[in-house]
Design a protein around this motif. Sequence first.
Motif, short mmCIF file in Angstrom:
data_model
loop_
_atom_site.label_atom_id
_atom_site.label_comp_id
_atom_site.label_asym_id
_atom_site.label_seq_id
_atom_site.Cartn_x
_atom_site.Cartn_y
_atom_site.Cartn_z
N UNK A 39 0.17 -0.47 3.04
CA UNK A 39 -0.49 0.26 1.96
C UNK A 39 -1.94 0.54 2.35
N UNK A 40 -2.60 -0.44 2.95
CA UNK A 40 -3.99 -0.27 3.39
C UNK A 40 -4.09 0.82 4.45
N UNK A 41 -3.20 0.78 5.43
CA UNK A 41 -3.22 1.79 6.49
C UNK A 41 -2.99 3.18 5.95
N UNK A 42 -2.05 3.31 5.04
CA UNK A 42 -1.77 4.62 4.45
C UNK A 42 -2.95 5.10 3.62
N UNK A 43 -3.53 4.23 2.84
CA UNK A 43 -4.68 4.60 2.00
C UNK A 43 -5.83 5.12 2.86
N UNK A 44 -6.10 4.43 3.94
CA UNK A 44 -7.17 4.84 4.85
C UNK A 44 -6.87 6.21 5.46
N UNK A 80 -2.55 -3.29 19.14
CA UNK A 80 -1.56 -3.26 18.07
C UNK A 80 -1.54 -4.59 17.33
N UNK A 81 -1.67 -5.70 18.06
CA UNK A 81 -1.74 -7.00 17.41
C UNK A 81 -2.92 -7.06 16.45
N UNK A 98 -4.20 -5.79 8.93
CA UNK A 98 -3.53 -5.24 7.76
C UNK A 98 -3.31 -3.73 7.76
N UNK A 99 -3.46 -3.06 8.90
CA UNK A 99 -3.25 -1.61 8.94
C UNK A 99 -1.79 -1.23 9.18
N UNK A 100 -1.06 -2.10 9.84
CA UNK A 100 0.35 -1.83 10.11
C UNK A 100 1.11 -3.14 10.15
N UNK A 101 2.43 -2.99 10.11
CA UNK A 101 3.29 -4.17 10.27
C UNK A 101 4.45 -3.75 11.15
N UNK A 102 5.12 -4.74 11.69
CA UNK A 102 6.30 -4.48 12.52
C UNK A 102 7.26 -5.64 12.34
#
Length: 147
Positions: free
Chosen positions: A89-94, A62-63, A69-73
């Motif tokens: 945004x990058x994670x969603x686009x992918x 997860x780190x 840049x795929x997720x944030x917390x």
Amino acid sequence: MTTSNIKRFDELTGQVLGVLYEQFPVPHFLALGKLVPDGYSYDETSGGDAPNEQGLFFFACVDWLAESGYLRYKEKNHHYGYHDGVLTAKGLEVLKAIPESLSTGPTLGDQLIDASKSGAKGMLGKVAEQALSIGVRIASKQLGLPD
């Protein structure tokens, strides 16, 4: 036979991204105990359960996904998981991408959700691998590098 770290990473990545895709845009708690049920072992020093090797692997995955840049917390709890995890945004686009092998069909995110619900770890890994490859191509284009 031991599972390679890359295969384990792909499968866990598939689970994590699938959960966040299904919940998007609502932040979600990424719980170690839920995503890796055998991620704890009894620790005599503390007198209770603590993340074991599999739990620490979850945190490392997860780190890495966050740093890439795929997720944030909002907050990391080193014992339980990640508060308010959400796709970037990058994670969603992918995850909204449709695999090149299909002209139409379910997105990668939808495939992750289906594989996660059916317990198909191998499929989770394969779809996550495709998603990460698309992420690399997107980043390469943004940097002006050849595909």
